[in-house]
Enzyme design. Structure first.
Site, mmCIF file in Angstrom:
data_model
loop_
_atom_site.group_PDB
_atom_site.id
_atom_site.type_symbol
_atom_site.label_atom_id
_atom_site.label_comp_id
_atom_site.label_asym_id
_atom_site.label_seq_id
_atom_site.Cartn_x
_atom_site.Cartn_y
_atom_site.Cartn_z
ATOM 1 N N GLY A 1 0.818 -1.211 0.000
ATOM 2 C CA GLY A 1 0.000 0.000 0.000
ATOM 3 C C GLY A 1 0.855 1.266 0.000
ATOM 4 O O GLY A 1 2.094 1.221 0.090
ATOM 5 N N HIS A 2 0.174 2.396 -0.075
ATOM 6 C CA HIS A 2 0.818 3.707 -0.101
ATOM 7 C C HIS A 2 1.630 3.958 1.170
ATOM 8 O O HIS A 2 1.211 3.587 2.259
ATOM 9 C CB HIS A 2 -0.242 4.796 -0.227
ATOM 10 C CG HIS A 2 -1.146 4.882 0.974
ATOM 11 N ND1 HIS A 2 -0.889 5.712 2.039
ATOM 12 C CD2 HIS A 2 -2.267 4.215 1.298
ATOM 13 C CE1 HIS A 2 -1.825 5.574 2.939
ATOM 14 N NE2 HIS A 2 -2.687 4.673 2.529
ATOM 15 N N GLU A 3 2.778 4.568 0.988
ATOM 16 C CA GLU A 3 3.645 4.963 2.103
ATOM 17 C C GLU A 3 4.160 3.780 2.948
ATOM 18 O O GLU A 3 4.629 3.970 4.079
ATOM 19 C CB GLU A 3 2.945 5.988 3.018
ATOM 20 C CG GLU A 3 3.236 7.422 2.692
ATOM 21 C CD GLU A 3 2.135 8.097 1.860
ATOM 22 O OE1 GLU A 3 1.080 7.472 1.601
ATOM 23 O OE2 GLU A 3 2.344 9.259 1.448
ATOM 24 N N VAL A 4 4.061 2.561 2.410
ATOM 25 C CA VAL A 4 4.724 1.434 3.079
ATOM 26 C C VAL A 4 6.231 1.650 2.966
ATOM 27 O O VAL A 4 6.727 2.089 1.924
ATOM 28 C CB VAL A 4 4.305 0.094 2.430
ATOM 29 C CG1 VAL A 4 5.261 -1.032 2.785
ATOM 30 C CG2 VAL A 4 2.875 -0.265 2.859
ATOM 31 N N ALA B 1 1.079 2.808 4.888
ATOM 32 C CA ALA B 1 1.878 3.494 5.905
ATOM 33 C C ALA B 1 2.407 2.570 6.999
ATOM 34 O O ALA B 1 2.698 3.008 8.106
ATOM 35 C CB ALA B 1 1.073 4.647 6.516
#
Lengths: 315, 315, 315
Positions: C221-224, C241
């Site tokens: 996912g985003h910002e992982v 995240a």
């Protein structure tokens, strides 16, 4: 991987800069990793934990980083401080990575009445039989062998590289890819869904048996062998070198660990996790998967804990 | 599937070489599989287990391999020894597989201000509305219908063939594909993530309702119907002919079995497995999924077994 | 996202038609969502539930739909009735969606000895280092940054849009996409399998650390943020995240929830579900994941319920 023709050990020893211990006049017929090794093969071992397994395997020639082990009868050791690098050198010599720049490689052979839809990549030395349909945006990597009447749906990748690495903590690059020299073999009448990933064998083959049907988003690891007339539902994942015998049915989102065997006619219910070899003609459920009847009884018992608690409190 | 115009039963009987039993002057308006059959439709049945269901269904015309059953009032039977082959013949006549050789078919209709990015395949008779973004490497198969303001991210496959087969053990080819003649309908303001797979209906439609948002690597089976303003997180899998009513939220890696209904506003926690129809406006958890509060209490009870054991041992 | 150069608050207030409360002579250096906000940043908040978090965050400038809150010392509020629309306006100004029509954008920079195979899309302002192999049918979206010696296998999507929406039930369009202005950063010696999906950051970056190896069909996912030398097996999903520190190993089909941290050297067994931050150098199992030893003991206790029942019945 078998070599195109037998190769003298002397030549290999020179290629990898190794010292020969034992019969140095022999010829090697191929190279394989330990799970798939056969007589006449080279194998490599670089960790003392696996010395015994490799020395006692079917391999005739062992590339090893220890010259003090006893050479088994009729075998030859190739001593080098870096067996893994030696393995890579041999594989890269016999099966170099030669990326095709074309959508369909000139060396691919495609049968009669086979439909290749737009945007599909077909690599070097791929063979596809007759009456197949290869949908759009499929990728078929080098050396894949596909039979007749096969359907591969959109976005599926055949022959991706295995998740198989040599790891060493004290090295600049901790994980080094075990360069694959195996391939994927798909037998007649197989159908594969959309956006699946079928890794090729690391040194041998990943095989899907005749008449097997696979749904979307399924993952098959390197050297997985699927029997005939199996069904694999969506989002199933099968780890490396596991075997499904004929007529096995796997429902959605099941995970199956590496190097085990599922007996003929076994059925695994959705979302289960298979952690051990299981017998055929039975139904399995749960993580870790057990026989479905036992699992259902276990669910009932769990639901009876409050009743049991009450009985104990009242006694 | 509805036919372009009603078709005389006599003509169909000739096409599939069947004997008519009952009113032979009727006209069929379409053909559907048993889950989606309507008045005026043909349906086929080849296993005695399903005779009663099909004879009592909404179908007006039943293709069947038994001439000794009682013809229901107002219905007509089409007797043939191979109903499945007859079904395939009809479907292939009205919706033949005619693979497009172009990246974007001439018969596709694409609305104003819609962006189609490179490497995307758009099949025959596809319709896409206005203000959509279709990202690279997407595949949209024949007859898909896409509304306005729809976003489809890279690598997603719309309208892949269903995992739906006619299986017979005593046949040379055990599983035969049930040729799909359905499609996918995506309503306005839907957004679909990357590398998803959305199968088309076998004979009817797979539908995604207005304003629904779908994450990456999600699998929707044939004839799945998703309501309005639903959220489906990554790696969710939904099997064939299941319905999600409006406002349903499904978290990551959930699996949902076939032909069930999730009521409006239902929420299913990550990794759950939904095995039965569930009511709306509640939260569910676990495999098999139950109400989240009950599942949490179950976890607590399991953790109390050692304490219970101790009590019993001491008593 | 950092702006190319600091931007006056007055200019921003005009762009989004907001009223300035507090120091109106300041300059903003970027805009970020709440999880990634830094000093000098703008942030937006439109729900009273999150007012305190945003007002107390590192953000210097808060776009808010309430002018009656106390302006924190040294900060400035930008009052507007629609903070989310204001956020979109700023992001679209500084990072407009400008879809490339080419397979490989002219603004992409590709290093020496890097192989780009056919059918691969490379977006605007992408940077790829030396000695990489990008296999066929890969999509690399705008602004992705890829180091040296990286391998990306076929069909993988780098930089897809996040599953991250602003939801309001009383609006014509219930869920509105939070326009992403972040990117993906892949460090040296990373290898990513086939048909993976790596979302870009919503406002910051998704990062994969040096030497990490990822199998097929994995979702990030985003910002992982993934540390160095991690292993992620097939079909793993990690929500937005979340951070994996160095040397973490995640086996197949594991799901990991959003905004948590897995400590260095943690190992998570296959099919587990990680629901909370966990410490490093331990092995975890089950859903919700707990230490593997505890989980194994729990399995044993569940199997002993019938025995316990019998004891209670007999006492």
């Amino acid at each position: 991987m078998k070599f195109p023709s037998p190769v003298s050990l002397q030549w290999i020893a020179t290629l990898i800069n190794a010292e020969l211990l034992g019969n140095s006049n022999a010829e090697a017929t191929g190279i394989n990793e330990i799970h798939k090794v056969q007589k006449g093969d080279l194998v490599f071992v670089d960790h003392p934990k696996y010395y015994t397994t490799c020395l006692n395997s079917a391999a005739s020639f062992i590339i090893i980083n220890n010259k003090d082990v006893v050479v088994p009868d009729g075998k030859t050791l190739l001593y080098t401080t870096e067996p893994f690098e030696a393995y890579l050198k041999i594989v890269n010599h016999f099966r170099p990575f030669n990326p095709s720049k074309q959508m369909i490689s000139d060396s691919a052979v495609i049968g009669e009445s086979t439909v290749i839809m737009p945007n599909t990549f077909i690599g070097n030395h791929v063979s596809i039989g007759n009456n197949c349909v290869i949908h759009p945006n499929v990728v078929i990597h080098d050396h894949s062998v596909i039979g007749n009447n096969v359907i591969i749906q959109s976005g599926t990748i055949i022959g991706s590289d295995a998740f198989y690495y040599n790891g060493k903590k004290d090295r600049d690059v901790m994980y080094k890819r075990m360069q694959s020299c195996g391939n994927v073999v798909i037998e007649d009448n197989v159908e594969i869904g959309a956006n699946c990933t079928i890794d090729r064998g690391v040194t041998s083959e990943t095989r899907i048996g005749k008449g097997t049907i696979i749904d979307n988003l399924v993952q098959l690891g390197h050297e997985v062998v699927i029997g005939k007339n199996c069904l694999l539902a969506s989002q199933v994942g099968i780890a490396g070198a596991t075997t499904l015998e004929d007529g096995v049915i796997i429902w959605g989102q099941v995970g199956i660990t590496k190097t085990i065997t599922l007996g003929a006619g076994a059925v695994v219910m959705a979302q289960s996790g298979v952690t051990n070899t299981i017998k055929g003609n039975k139904v399995y459920m749960g993580t870790p998967a057990i026989e479905a009847g036992d699992k259902r009884r276990e669910y009932v018992w769990v639901k009876r804990i409050p009743e049991l608690w009450k009985k104990v409190m009242e006694s």
